[in-house]
Design a protein around this motif. Structure first.
Motif, mmCIF file in Angstrom:
data_model
loop_
_atom_site.group_PDB
_atom_site.id
_atom_site.type_symbol
_atom_site.label_atom_id
_atom_site.label_comp_id
_atom_site.label_asym_id
_atom_site.label_seq_id
_atom_site.Cartn_x
_atom_site.Cartn_y
_atom_site.Cartn_z
ATOM 1 N N GLY A 1 38.942 39.231 36.470
ATOM 2 C CA GLY A 1 39.504 39.408 37.818
ATOM 3 C C GLY A 1 39.088 38.749 39.143
ATOM 4 N N ALA B 1 36.630 42.211 44.474
ATOM 5 C CA ALA B 1 35.609 42.708 43.663
ATOM 6 C C ALA B 1 35.003 41.750 42.731
ATOM 7 N N THR C 1 40.357 35.166 35.495
ATOM 8 C CA THR C 1 41.437 35.824 36.004
ATOM 9 C C THR C 1 42.719 35.085 35.264
ATOM 10 N N CYS C 2 43.819 36.079 35.353
ATOM 11 C CA CYS C 2 44.971 35.651 34.968
ATOM 12 C C CYS C 2 45.833 34.739 35.903
ATOM 13 N N ASP C 3 45.494 35.059 37.023
ATOM 14 C CA ASP C 3 46.344 34.272 38.026
ATOM 15 C C ASP C 3 45.382 33.359 39.019
ATOM 16 N N MET D 1 44.580 40.268 44.869
ATOM 17 C CA MET D 1 45.617 40.830 45.669
ATOM 18 C C MET D 1 45.441 40.608 47.143
ATOM 19 N N PRO E 1 46.545 42.227 51.961
ATOM 20 C CA PRO E 1 46.283 42.105 53.419
ATOM 21 C C PRO E 1 46.677 40.757 54.110
ATOM 22 N N VAL F 1 43.757 38.949 30.223
ATOM 23 C CA VAL F 1 42.476 39.281 29.326
ATOM 24 C C VAL F 1 42.597 40.707 28.552
ATOM 25 N N ASN G 1 45.090 48.550 37.368
ATOM 26 C CA ASN G 1 46.008 47.616 36.356
ATOM 27 C C ASN G 1 45.059 47.461 34.995
ATOM 28 N N ASP H 1 39.310 48.355 43.144
ATOM 29 C CA ASP H 1 40.691 49.266 43.225
ATOM 30 C C ASP H 1 40.681 49.639 41.547
ATOM 31 N N MET I 1 40.503 52.324 48.178
ATOM 32 C CA MET I 1 41.137 51.126 47.739
ATOM 33 C C MET I 1 41.431 49.981 48.948
ATOM 34 N N LEU I 2 40.218 49.391 49.084
ATOM 35 C CA LEU I 2 40.091 48.625 50.244
ATOM 36 C C LEU I 2 39.434 47.238 50.254
ATOM 37 N N VAL I 3 39.555 46.223 50.884
ATOM 38 C CA VAL I 3 38.726 45.179 50.649
ATOM 39 C C VAL I 3 37.329 45.107 50.750
#
Ligand SMILES: Cc1cc2nc3c(=O)[nH]c(=O)nc-3n(C[C@H](O)[C@H](O)[C@H](O)COP(=O)(O)OP(=O)(O)OC[C@H]3O[C@@H](n4cnc5c(N)ncnc54)[C@H](O)[C@@H]3O)c2cc1C
Length: 471
Positions: free
Chosen positions: A8, A12, A31-33, A38, A44, A115, A270, A307, A313-315
């Motif tokens: 990911g 993080a 990472t998948c993308d 996010m 954000p 993954v 996720n 997250d 759950m914040l940057v």
């Protein structure tokens, strides 16, 4: 075998990869993308860009108050979406993390596909990549919680909302937490007729009660129809022009319809598809990854950060987690999750933010002094014509330490950052009242409200102190 594999590439994962690389570990980030996760691509950054456009529209509408005559602003939504794409690309392209990671020798696999674990040391991706790591750090973030009511497939998530190609004439927003409130506020500013449904007694329920009240009242004033305690959703059905929601409360049935229905009822880890059972990684009762104080999961060589652990759950917290998890993955368990001051805010209209304890929590744990100043009596807000809102400061009566700060209104999030620094530095409220913050500024409200609390404590407020010194 690699030393560390990070799954990911959100805040993080990116920081975990950088830290592991900096510690000299042979590291891969998969990472998948896209790089950025996010925060850069779906959270954000795009949201703040849309919220900025909403603010510009609002600012443009008050130009005539300042003697500037222009036509009524008209939103070109296609052009705005172009700007959102431009901003997200720019943020990704200028991420110093990307350069730092590459300099640290980390191998980055973007668009590698989802993954999954084959065993505690081996992962494979949908694109056929297979990697082995002595340690693995899971940073796969979260996804919107789905409704299970019949017809839920007719609803959209916040991500779908940002992908709409035109502003819908009307929208149901289900869930009045931070995400639902942002969707409602942004599309209301763009001209959608918004109905916001919240199952509890107050929207933005994690905030101080005064904040919830002020945000709900600001939303209503702006034309959003807010319904609290609306009951239970029974179903959704397709209509010629969109979707209808059926709900019931105490045996009374109701319905509401709009062109689009956006569901924002919370966040889940996720992890589906990761095949965690192959790695021996367990989840907690909420479905988030169970971690100890070192961010180690139930598998001894696997850590988790951000997250996916279901903590704040914040940057900034995801970034900090990534640093800790990678440090422990490389050096063994040497760093614990600290107790941190965590300012939280949302770029709605009205904006709101908090740090520390709410008034209710502070009163339950301390004897307190509470000072509140409304924005209709502060100079800068009057100058700017932004007089809705308030700043509330809570301090302990005996130690005088600042316990919490809650702000609604213009620049609420920025104001709260200063309160966060004061709390993190262990400042007493009367110390804050001695800091001559610039006039006339938004942050200056903190000085006023701190002085107000200081007077309640029968201590010298700054102007009295000056008189004594000058006497
Ligand atoms: C609408 C919205 C607004 C927000 N606004 C703010 C804000 O203003 N301030 C703030 O601090 N926070 C905000 N947040 C929260 C913030 O975006 C998250 O806390 C942060 O992105 C979490 O970082 P992360 O690294 O844990 O996960 P993410 O950023 O979610 O990254 C997870 C990464 O893992 C990848 N991944 C997932 N599963 C797999 C898999 N099986 N295989 C490979 N890769 C996988 C994903 O594609 C992604 O790249 C907002 C969130 C939303 C939804």
């Amino acid at each position: 075998m690699l030393d560390v594999v990070i799954i990911g590439a959100g805040p993080a994962g990116v920081v975990a990869a950088l830290r592991a690389g900096d510690l000299g570990a042979k590291t891969a980030l998969v990472t998948c993308d896209l790089f950025g996760g996010m925060a850069a691509n779906d959270g954000p950054v795009p949201v703040r860009t849309l919220a900025h456009a909403a603010r510009l529209l609002r600012d443009a509408r008050q130009l005539d108050r300042y003697g500037i005559n222009v036509c009524e602003p008209v939103l070109d939504y296609t052009a705005l979406l172009g700007r959102v794409r431009e901003v997200t690309c720019d943020v990704r392209a200028h991420s110093s993390f990307r350069t730092n990671i590459e300099e640290a020798g980390v191998t980055v696999y973007e668009h590698a596909g989802a993954v999954r674990f084959l065993d505690p040391h081996t992962i494979t991706t949908a694109s056929g990549l297979e990697l082995q790591g002595k340690s693995i750090v899971i940073c796969t973030g979260g996804v919107s919680r789905q409704l299970s009511a019949p017809g839920s497939e007719l609803t959209a998530t916040h991500s779908d909302a940002w992908k709409l190609t035109e502003v819908p004439p009307s929208m149901l927003v289900i869930g009045g937490g931070a995400t639902g409130a942002q969707v409602a506020s942004i599309f209301n500013a763009f001209g959608s007729k918004i109905q916001l449904f919240h199952s509890g007694p107050r929207i933005v329920p994690a905030e101080d009660e005064d904040v919830s009240r002020a945000v709900a009242s600001g939303f209503r004033k702006a034309g959003i129809e807010v319904t609290e305690d609306f009951g239970v959703i029974e179903s959704f059905e397709k209509t010629p022009s969109g979707v209808r929601m059926h709900f019931s409360r105490d045996a009374t049935k109701g319905s509401a319809e709009a062109a689009v229905a956006v569901v924002a009822i919370g966040w889940v880890a996720n992890t589906s598809g990761l095949d965690l059972h192959h790695a021996g990684v367990e989840t907690d009762t909420r479905g988030f990854l169970r971690v100890d104080q070192f961010l180690r999961t139930s598998a001894s060589n696997i850590y988790a950060a951000g997250d996916v652990t279901g903590r704040l759950m914040l940057v900034p917290q995801a970034i900090y987690d990534g640093f800790i998890a990678a440090t422990n993955a490389v050096r063994g368990d040497t760093m614990k999750i600290p107790d941190q001051v965590a300012p939280i805010g949302s770029f709605t209209d009205p904006e709101y933010a908090q740090v520390g304890l709410t008034e209710a929590k502070a009163r339950a744990l301390h004897d307190v002094v509470v000072a509140k100043l409304c924005f209709d009596s502060t100079t800068r807000t009057i100058i700017d014509g932004r007089t809705d809102g308030f700043c509330k400061l809570i301090a302990d009566l005996s130690t005088r330490k600042i316990l919490g700060c809650h702000v609604v209104g213009e620049r609420a999030v920025e104001i709260t950052q200063i309160a966060a620094v004061a709390i993190a530095g262990g400042m007493r409220v009367d110390d804050l009242a001695q800091v001559p913050l610039s006039f006339p500024t938004y942050a200056g409200v903190l000085w006023r409200v701190a002085a107000n609390a200081t007077r309640q404590l029968n201590l010298n407020v700054p102007w009295q102190a000056t008189q004594v010194e000058g006497a």
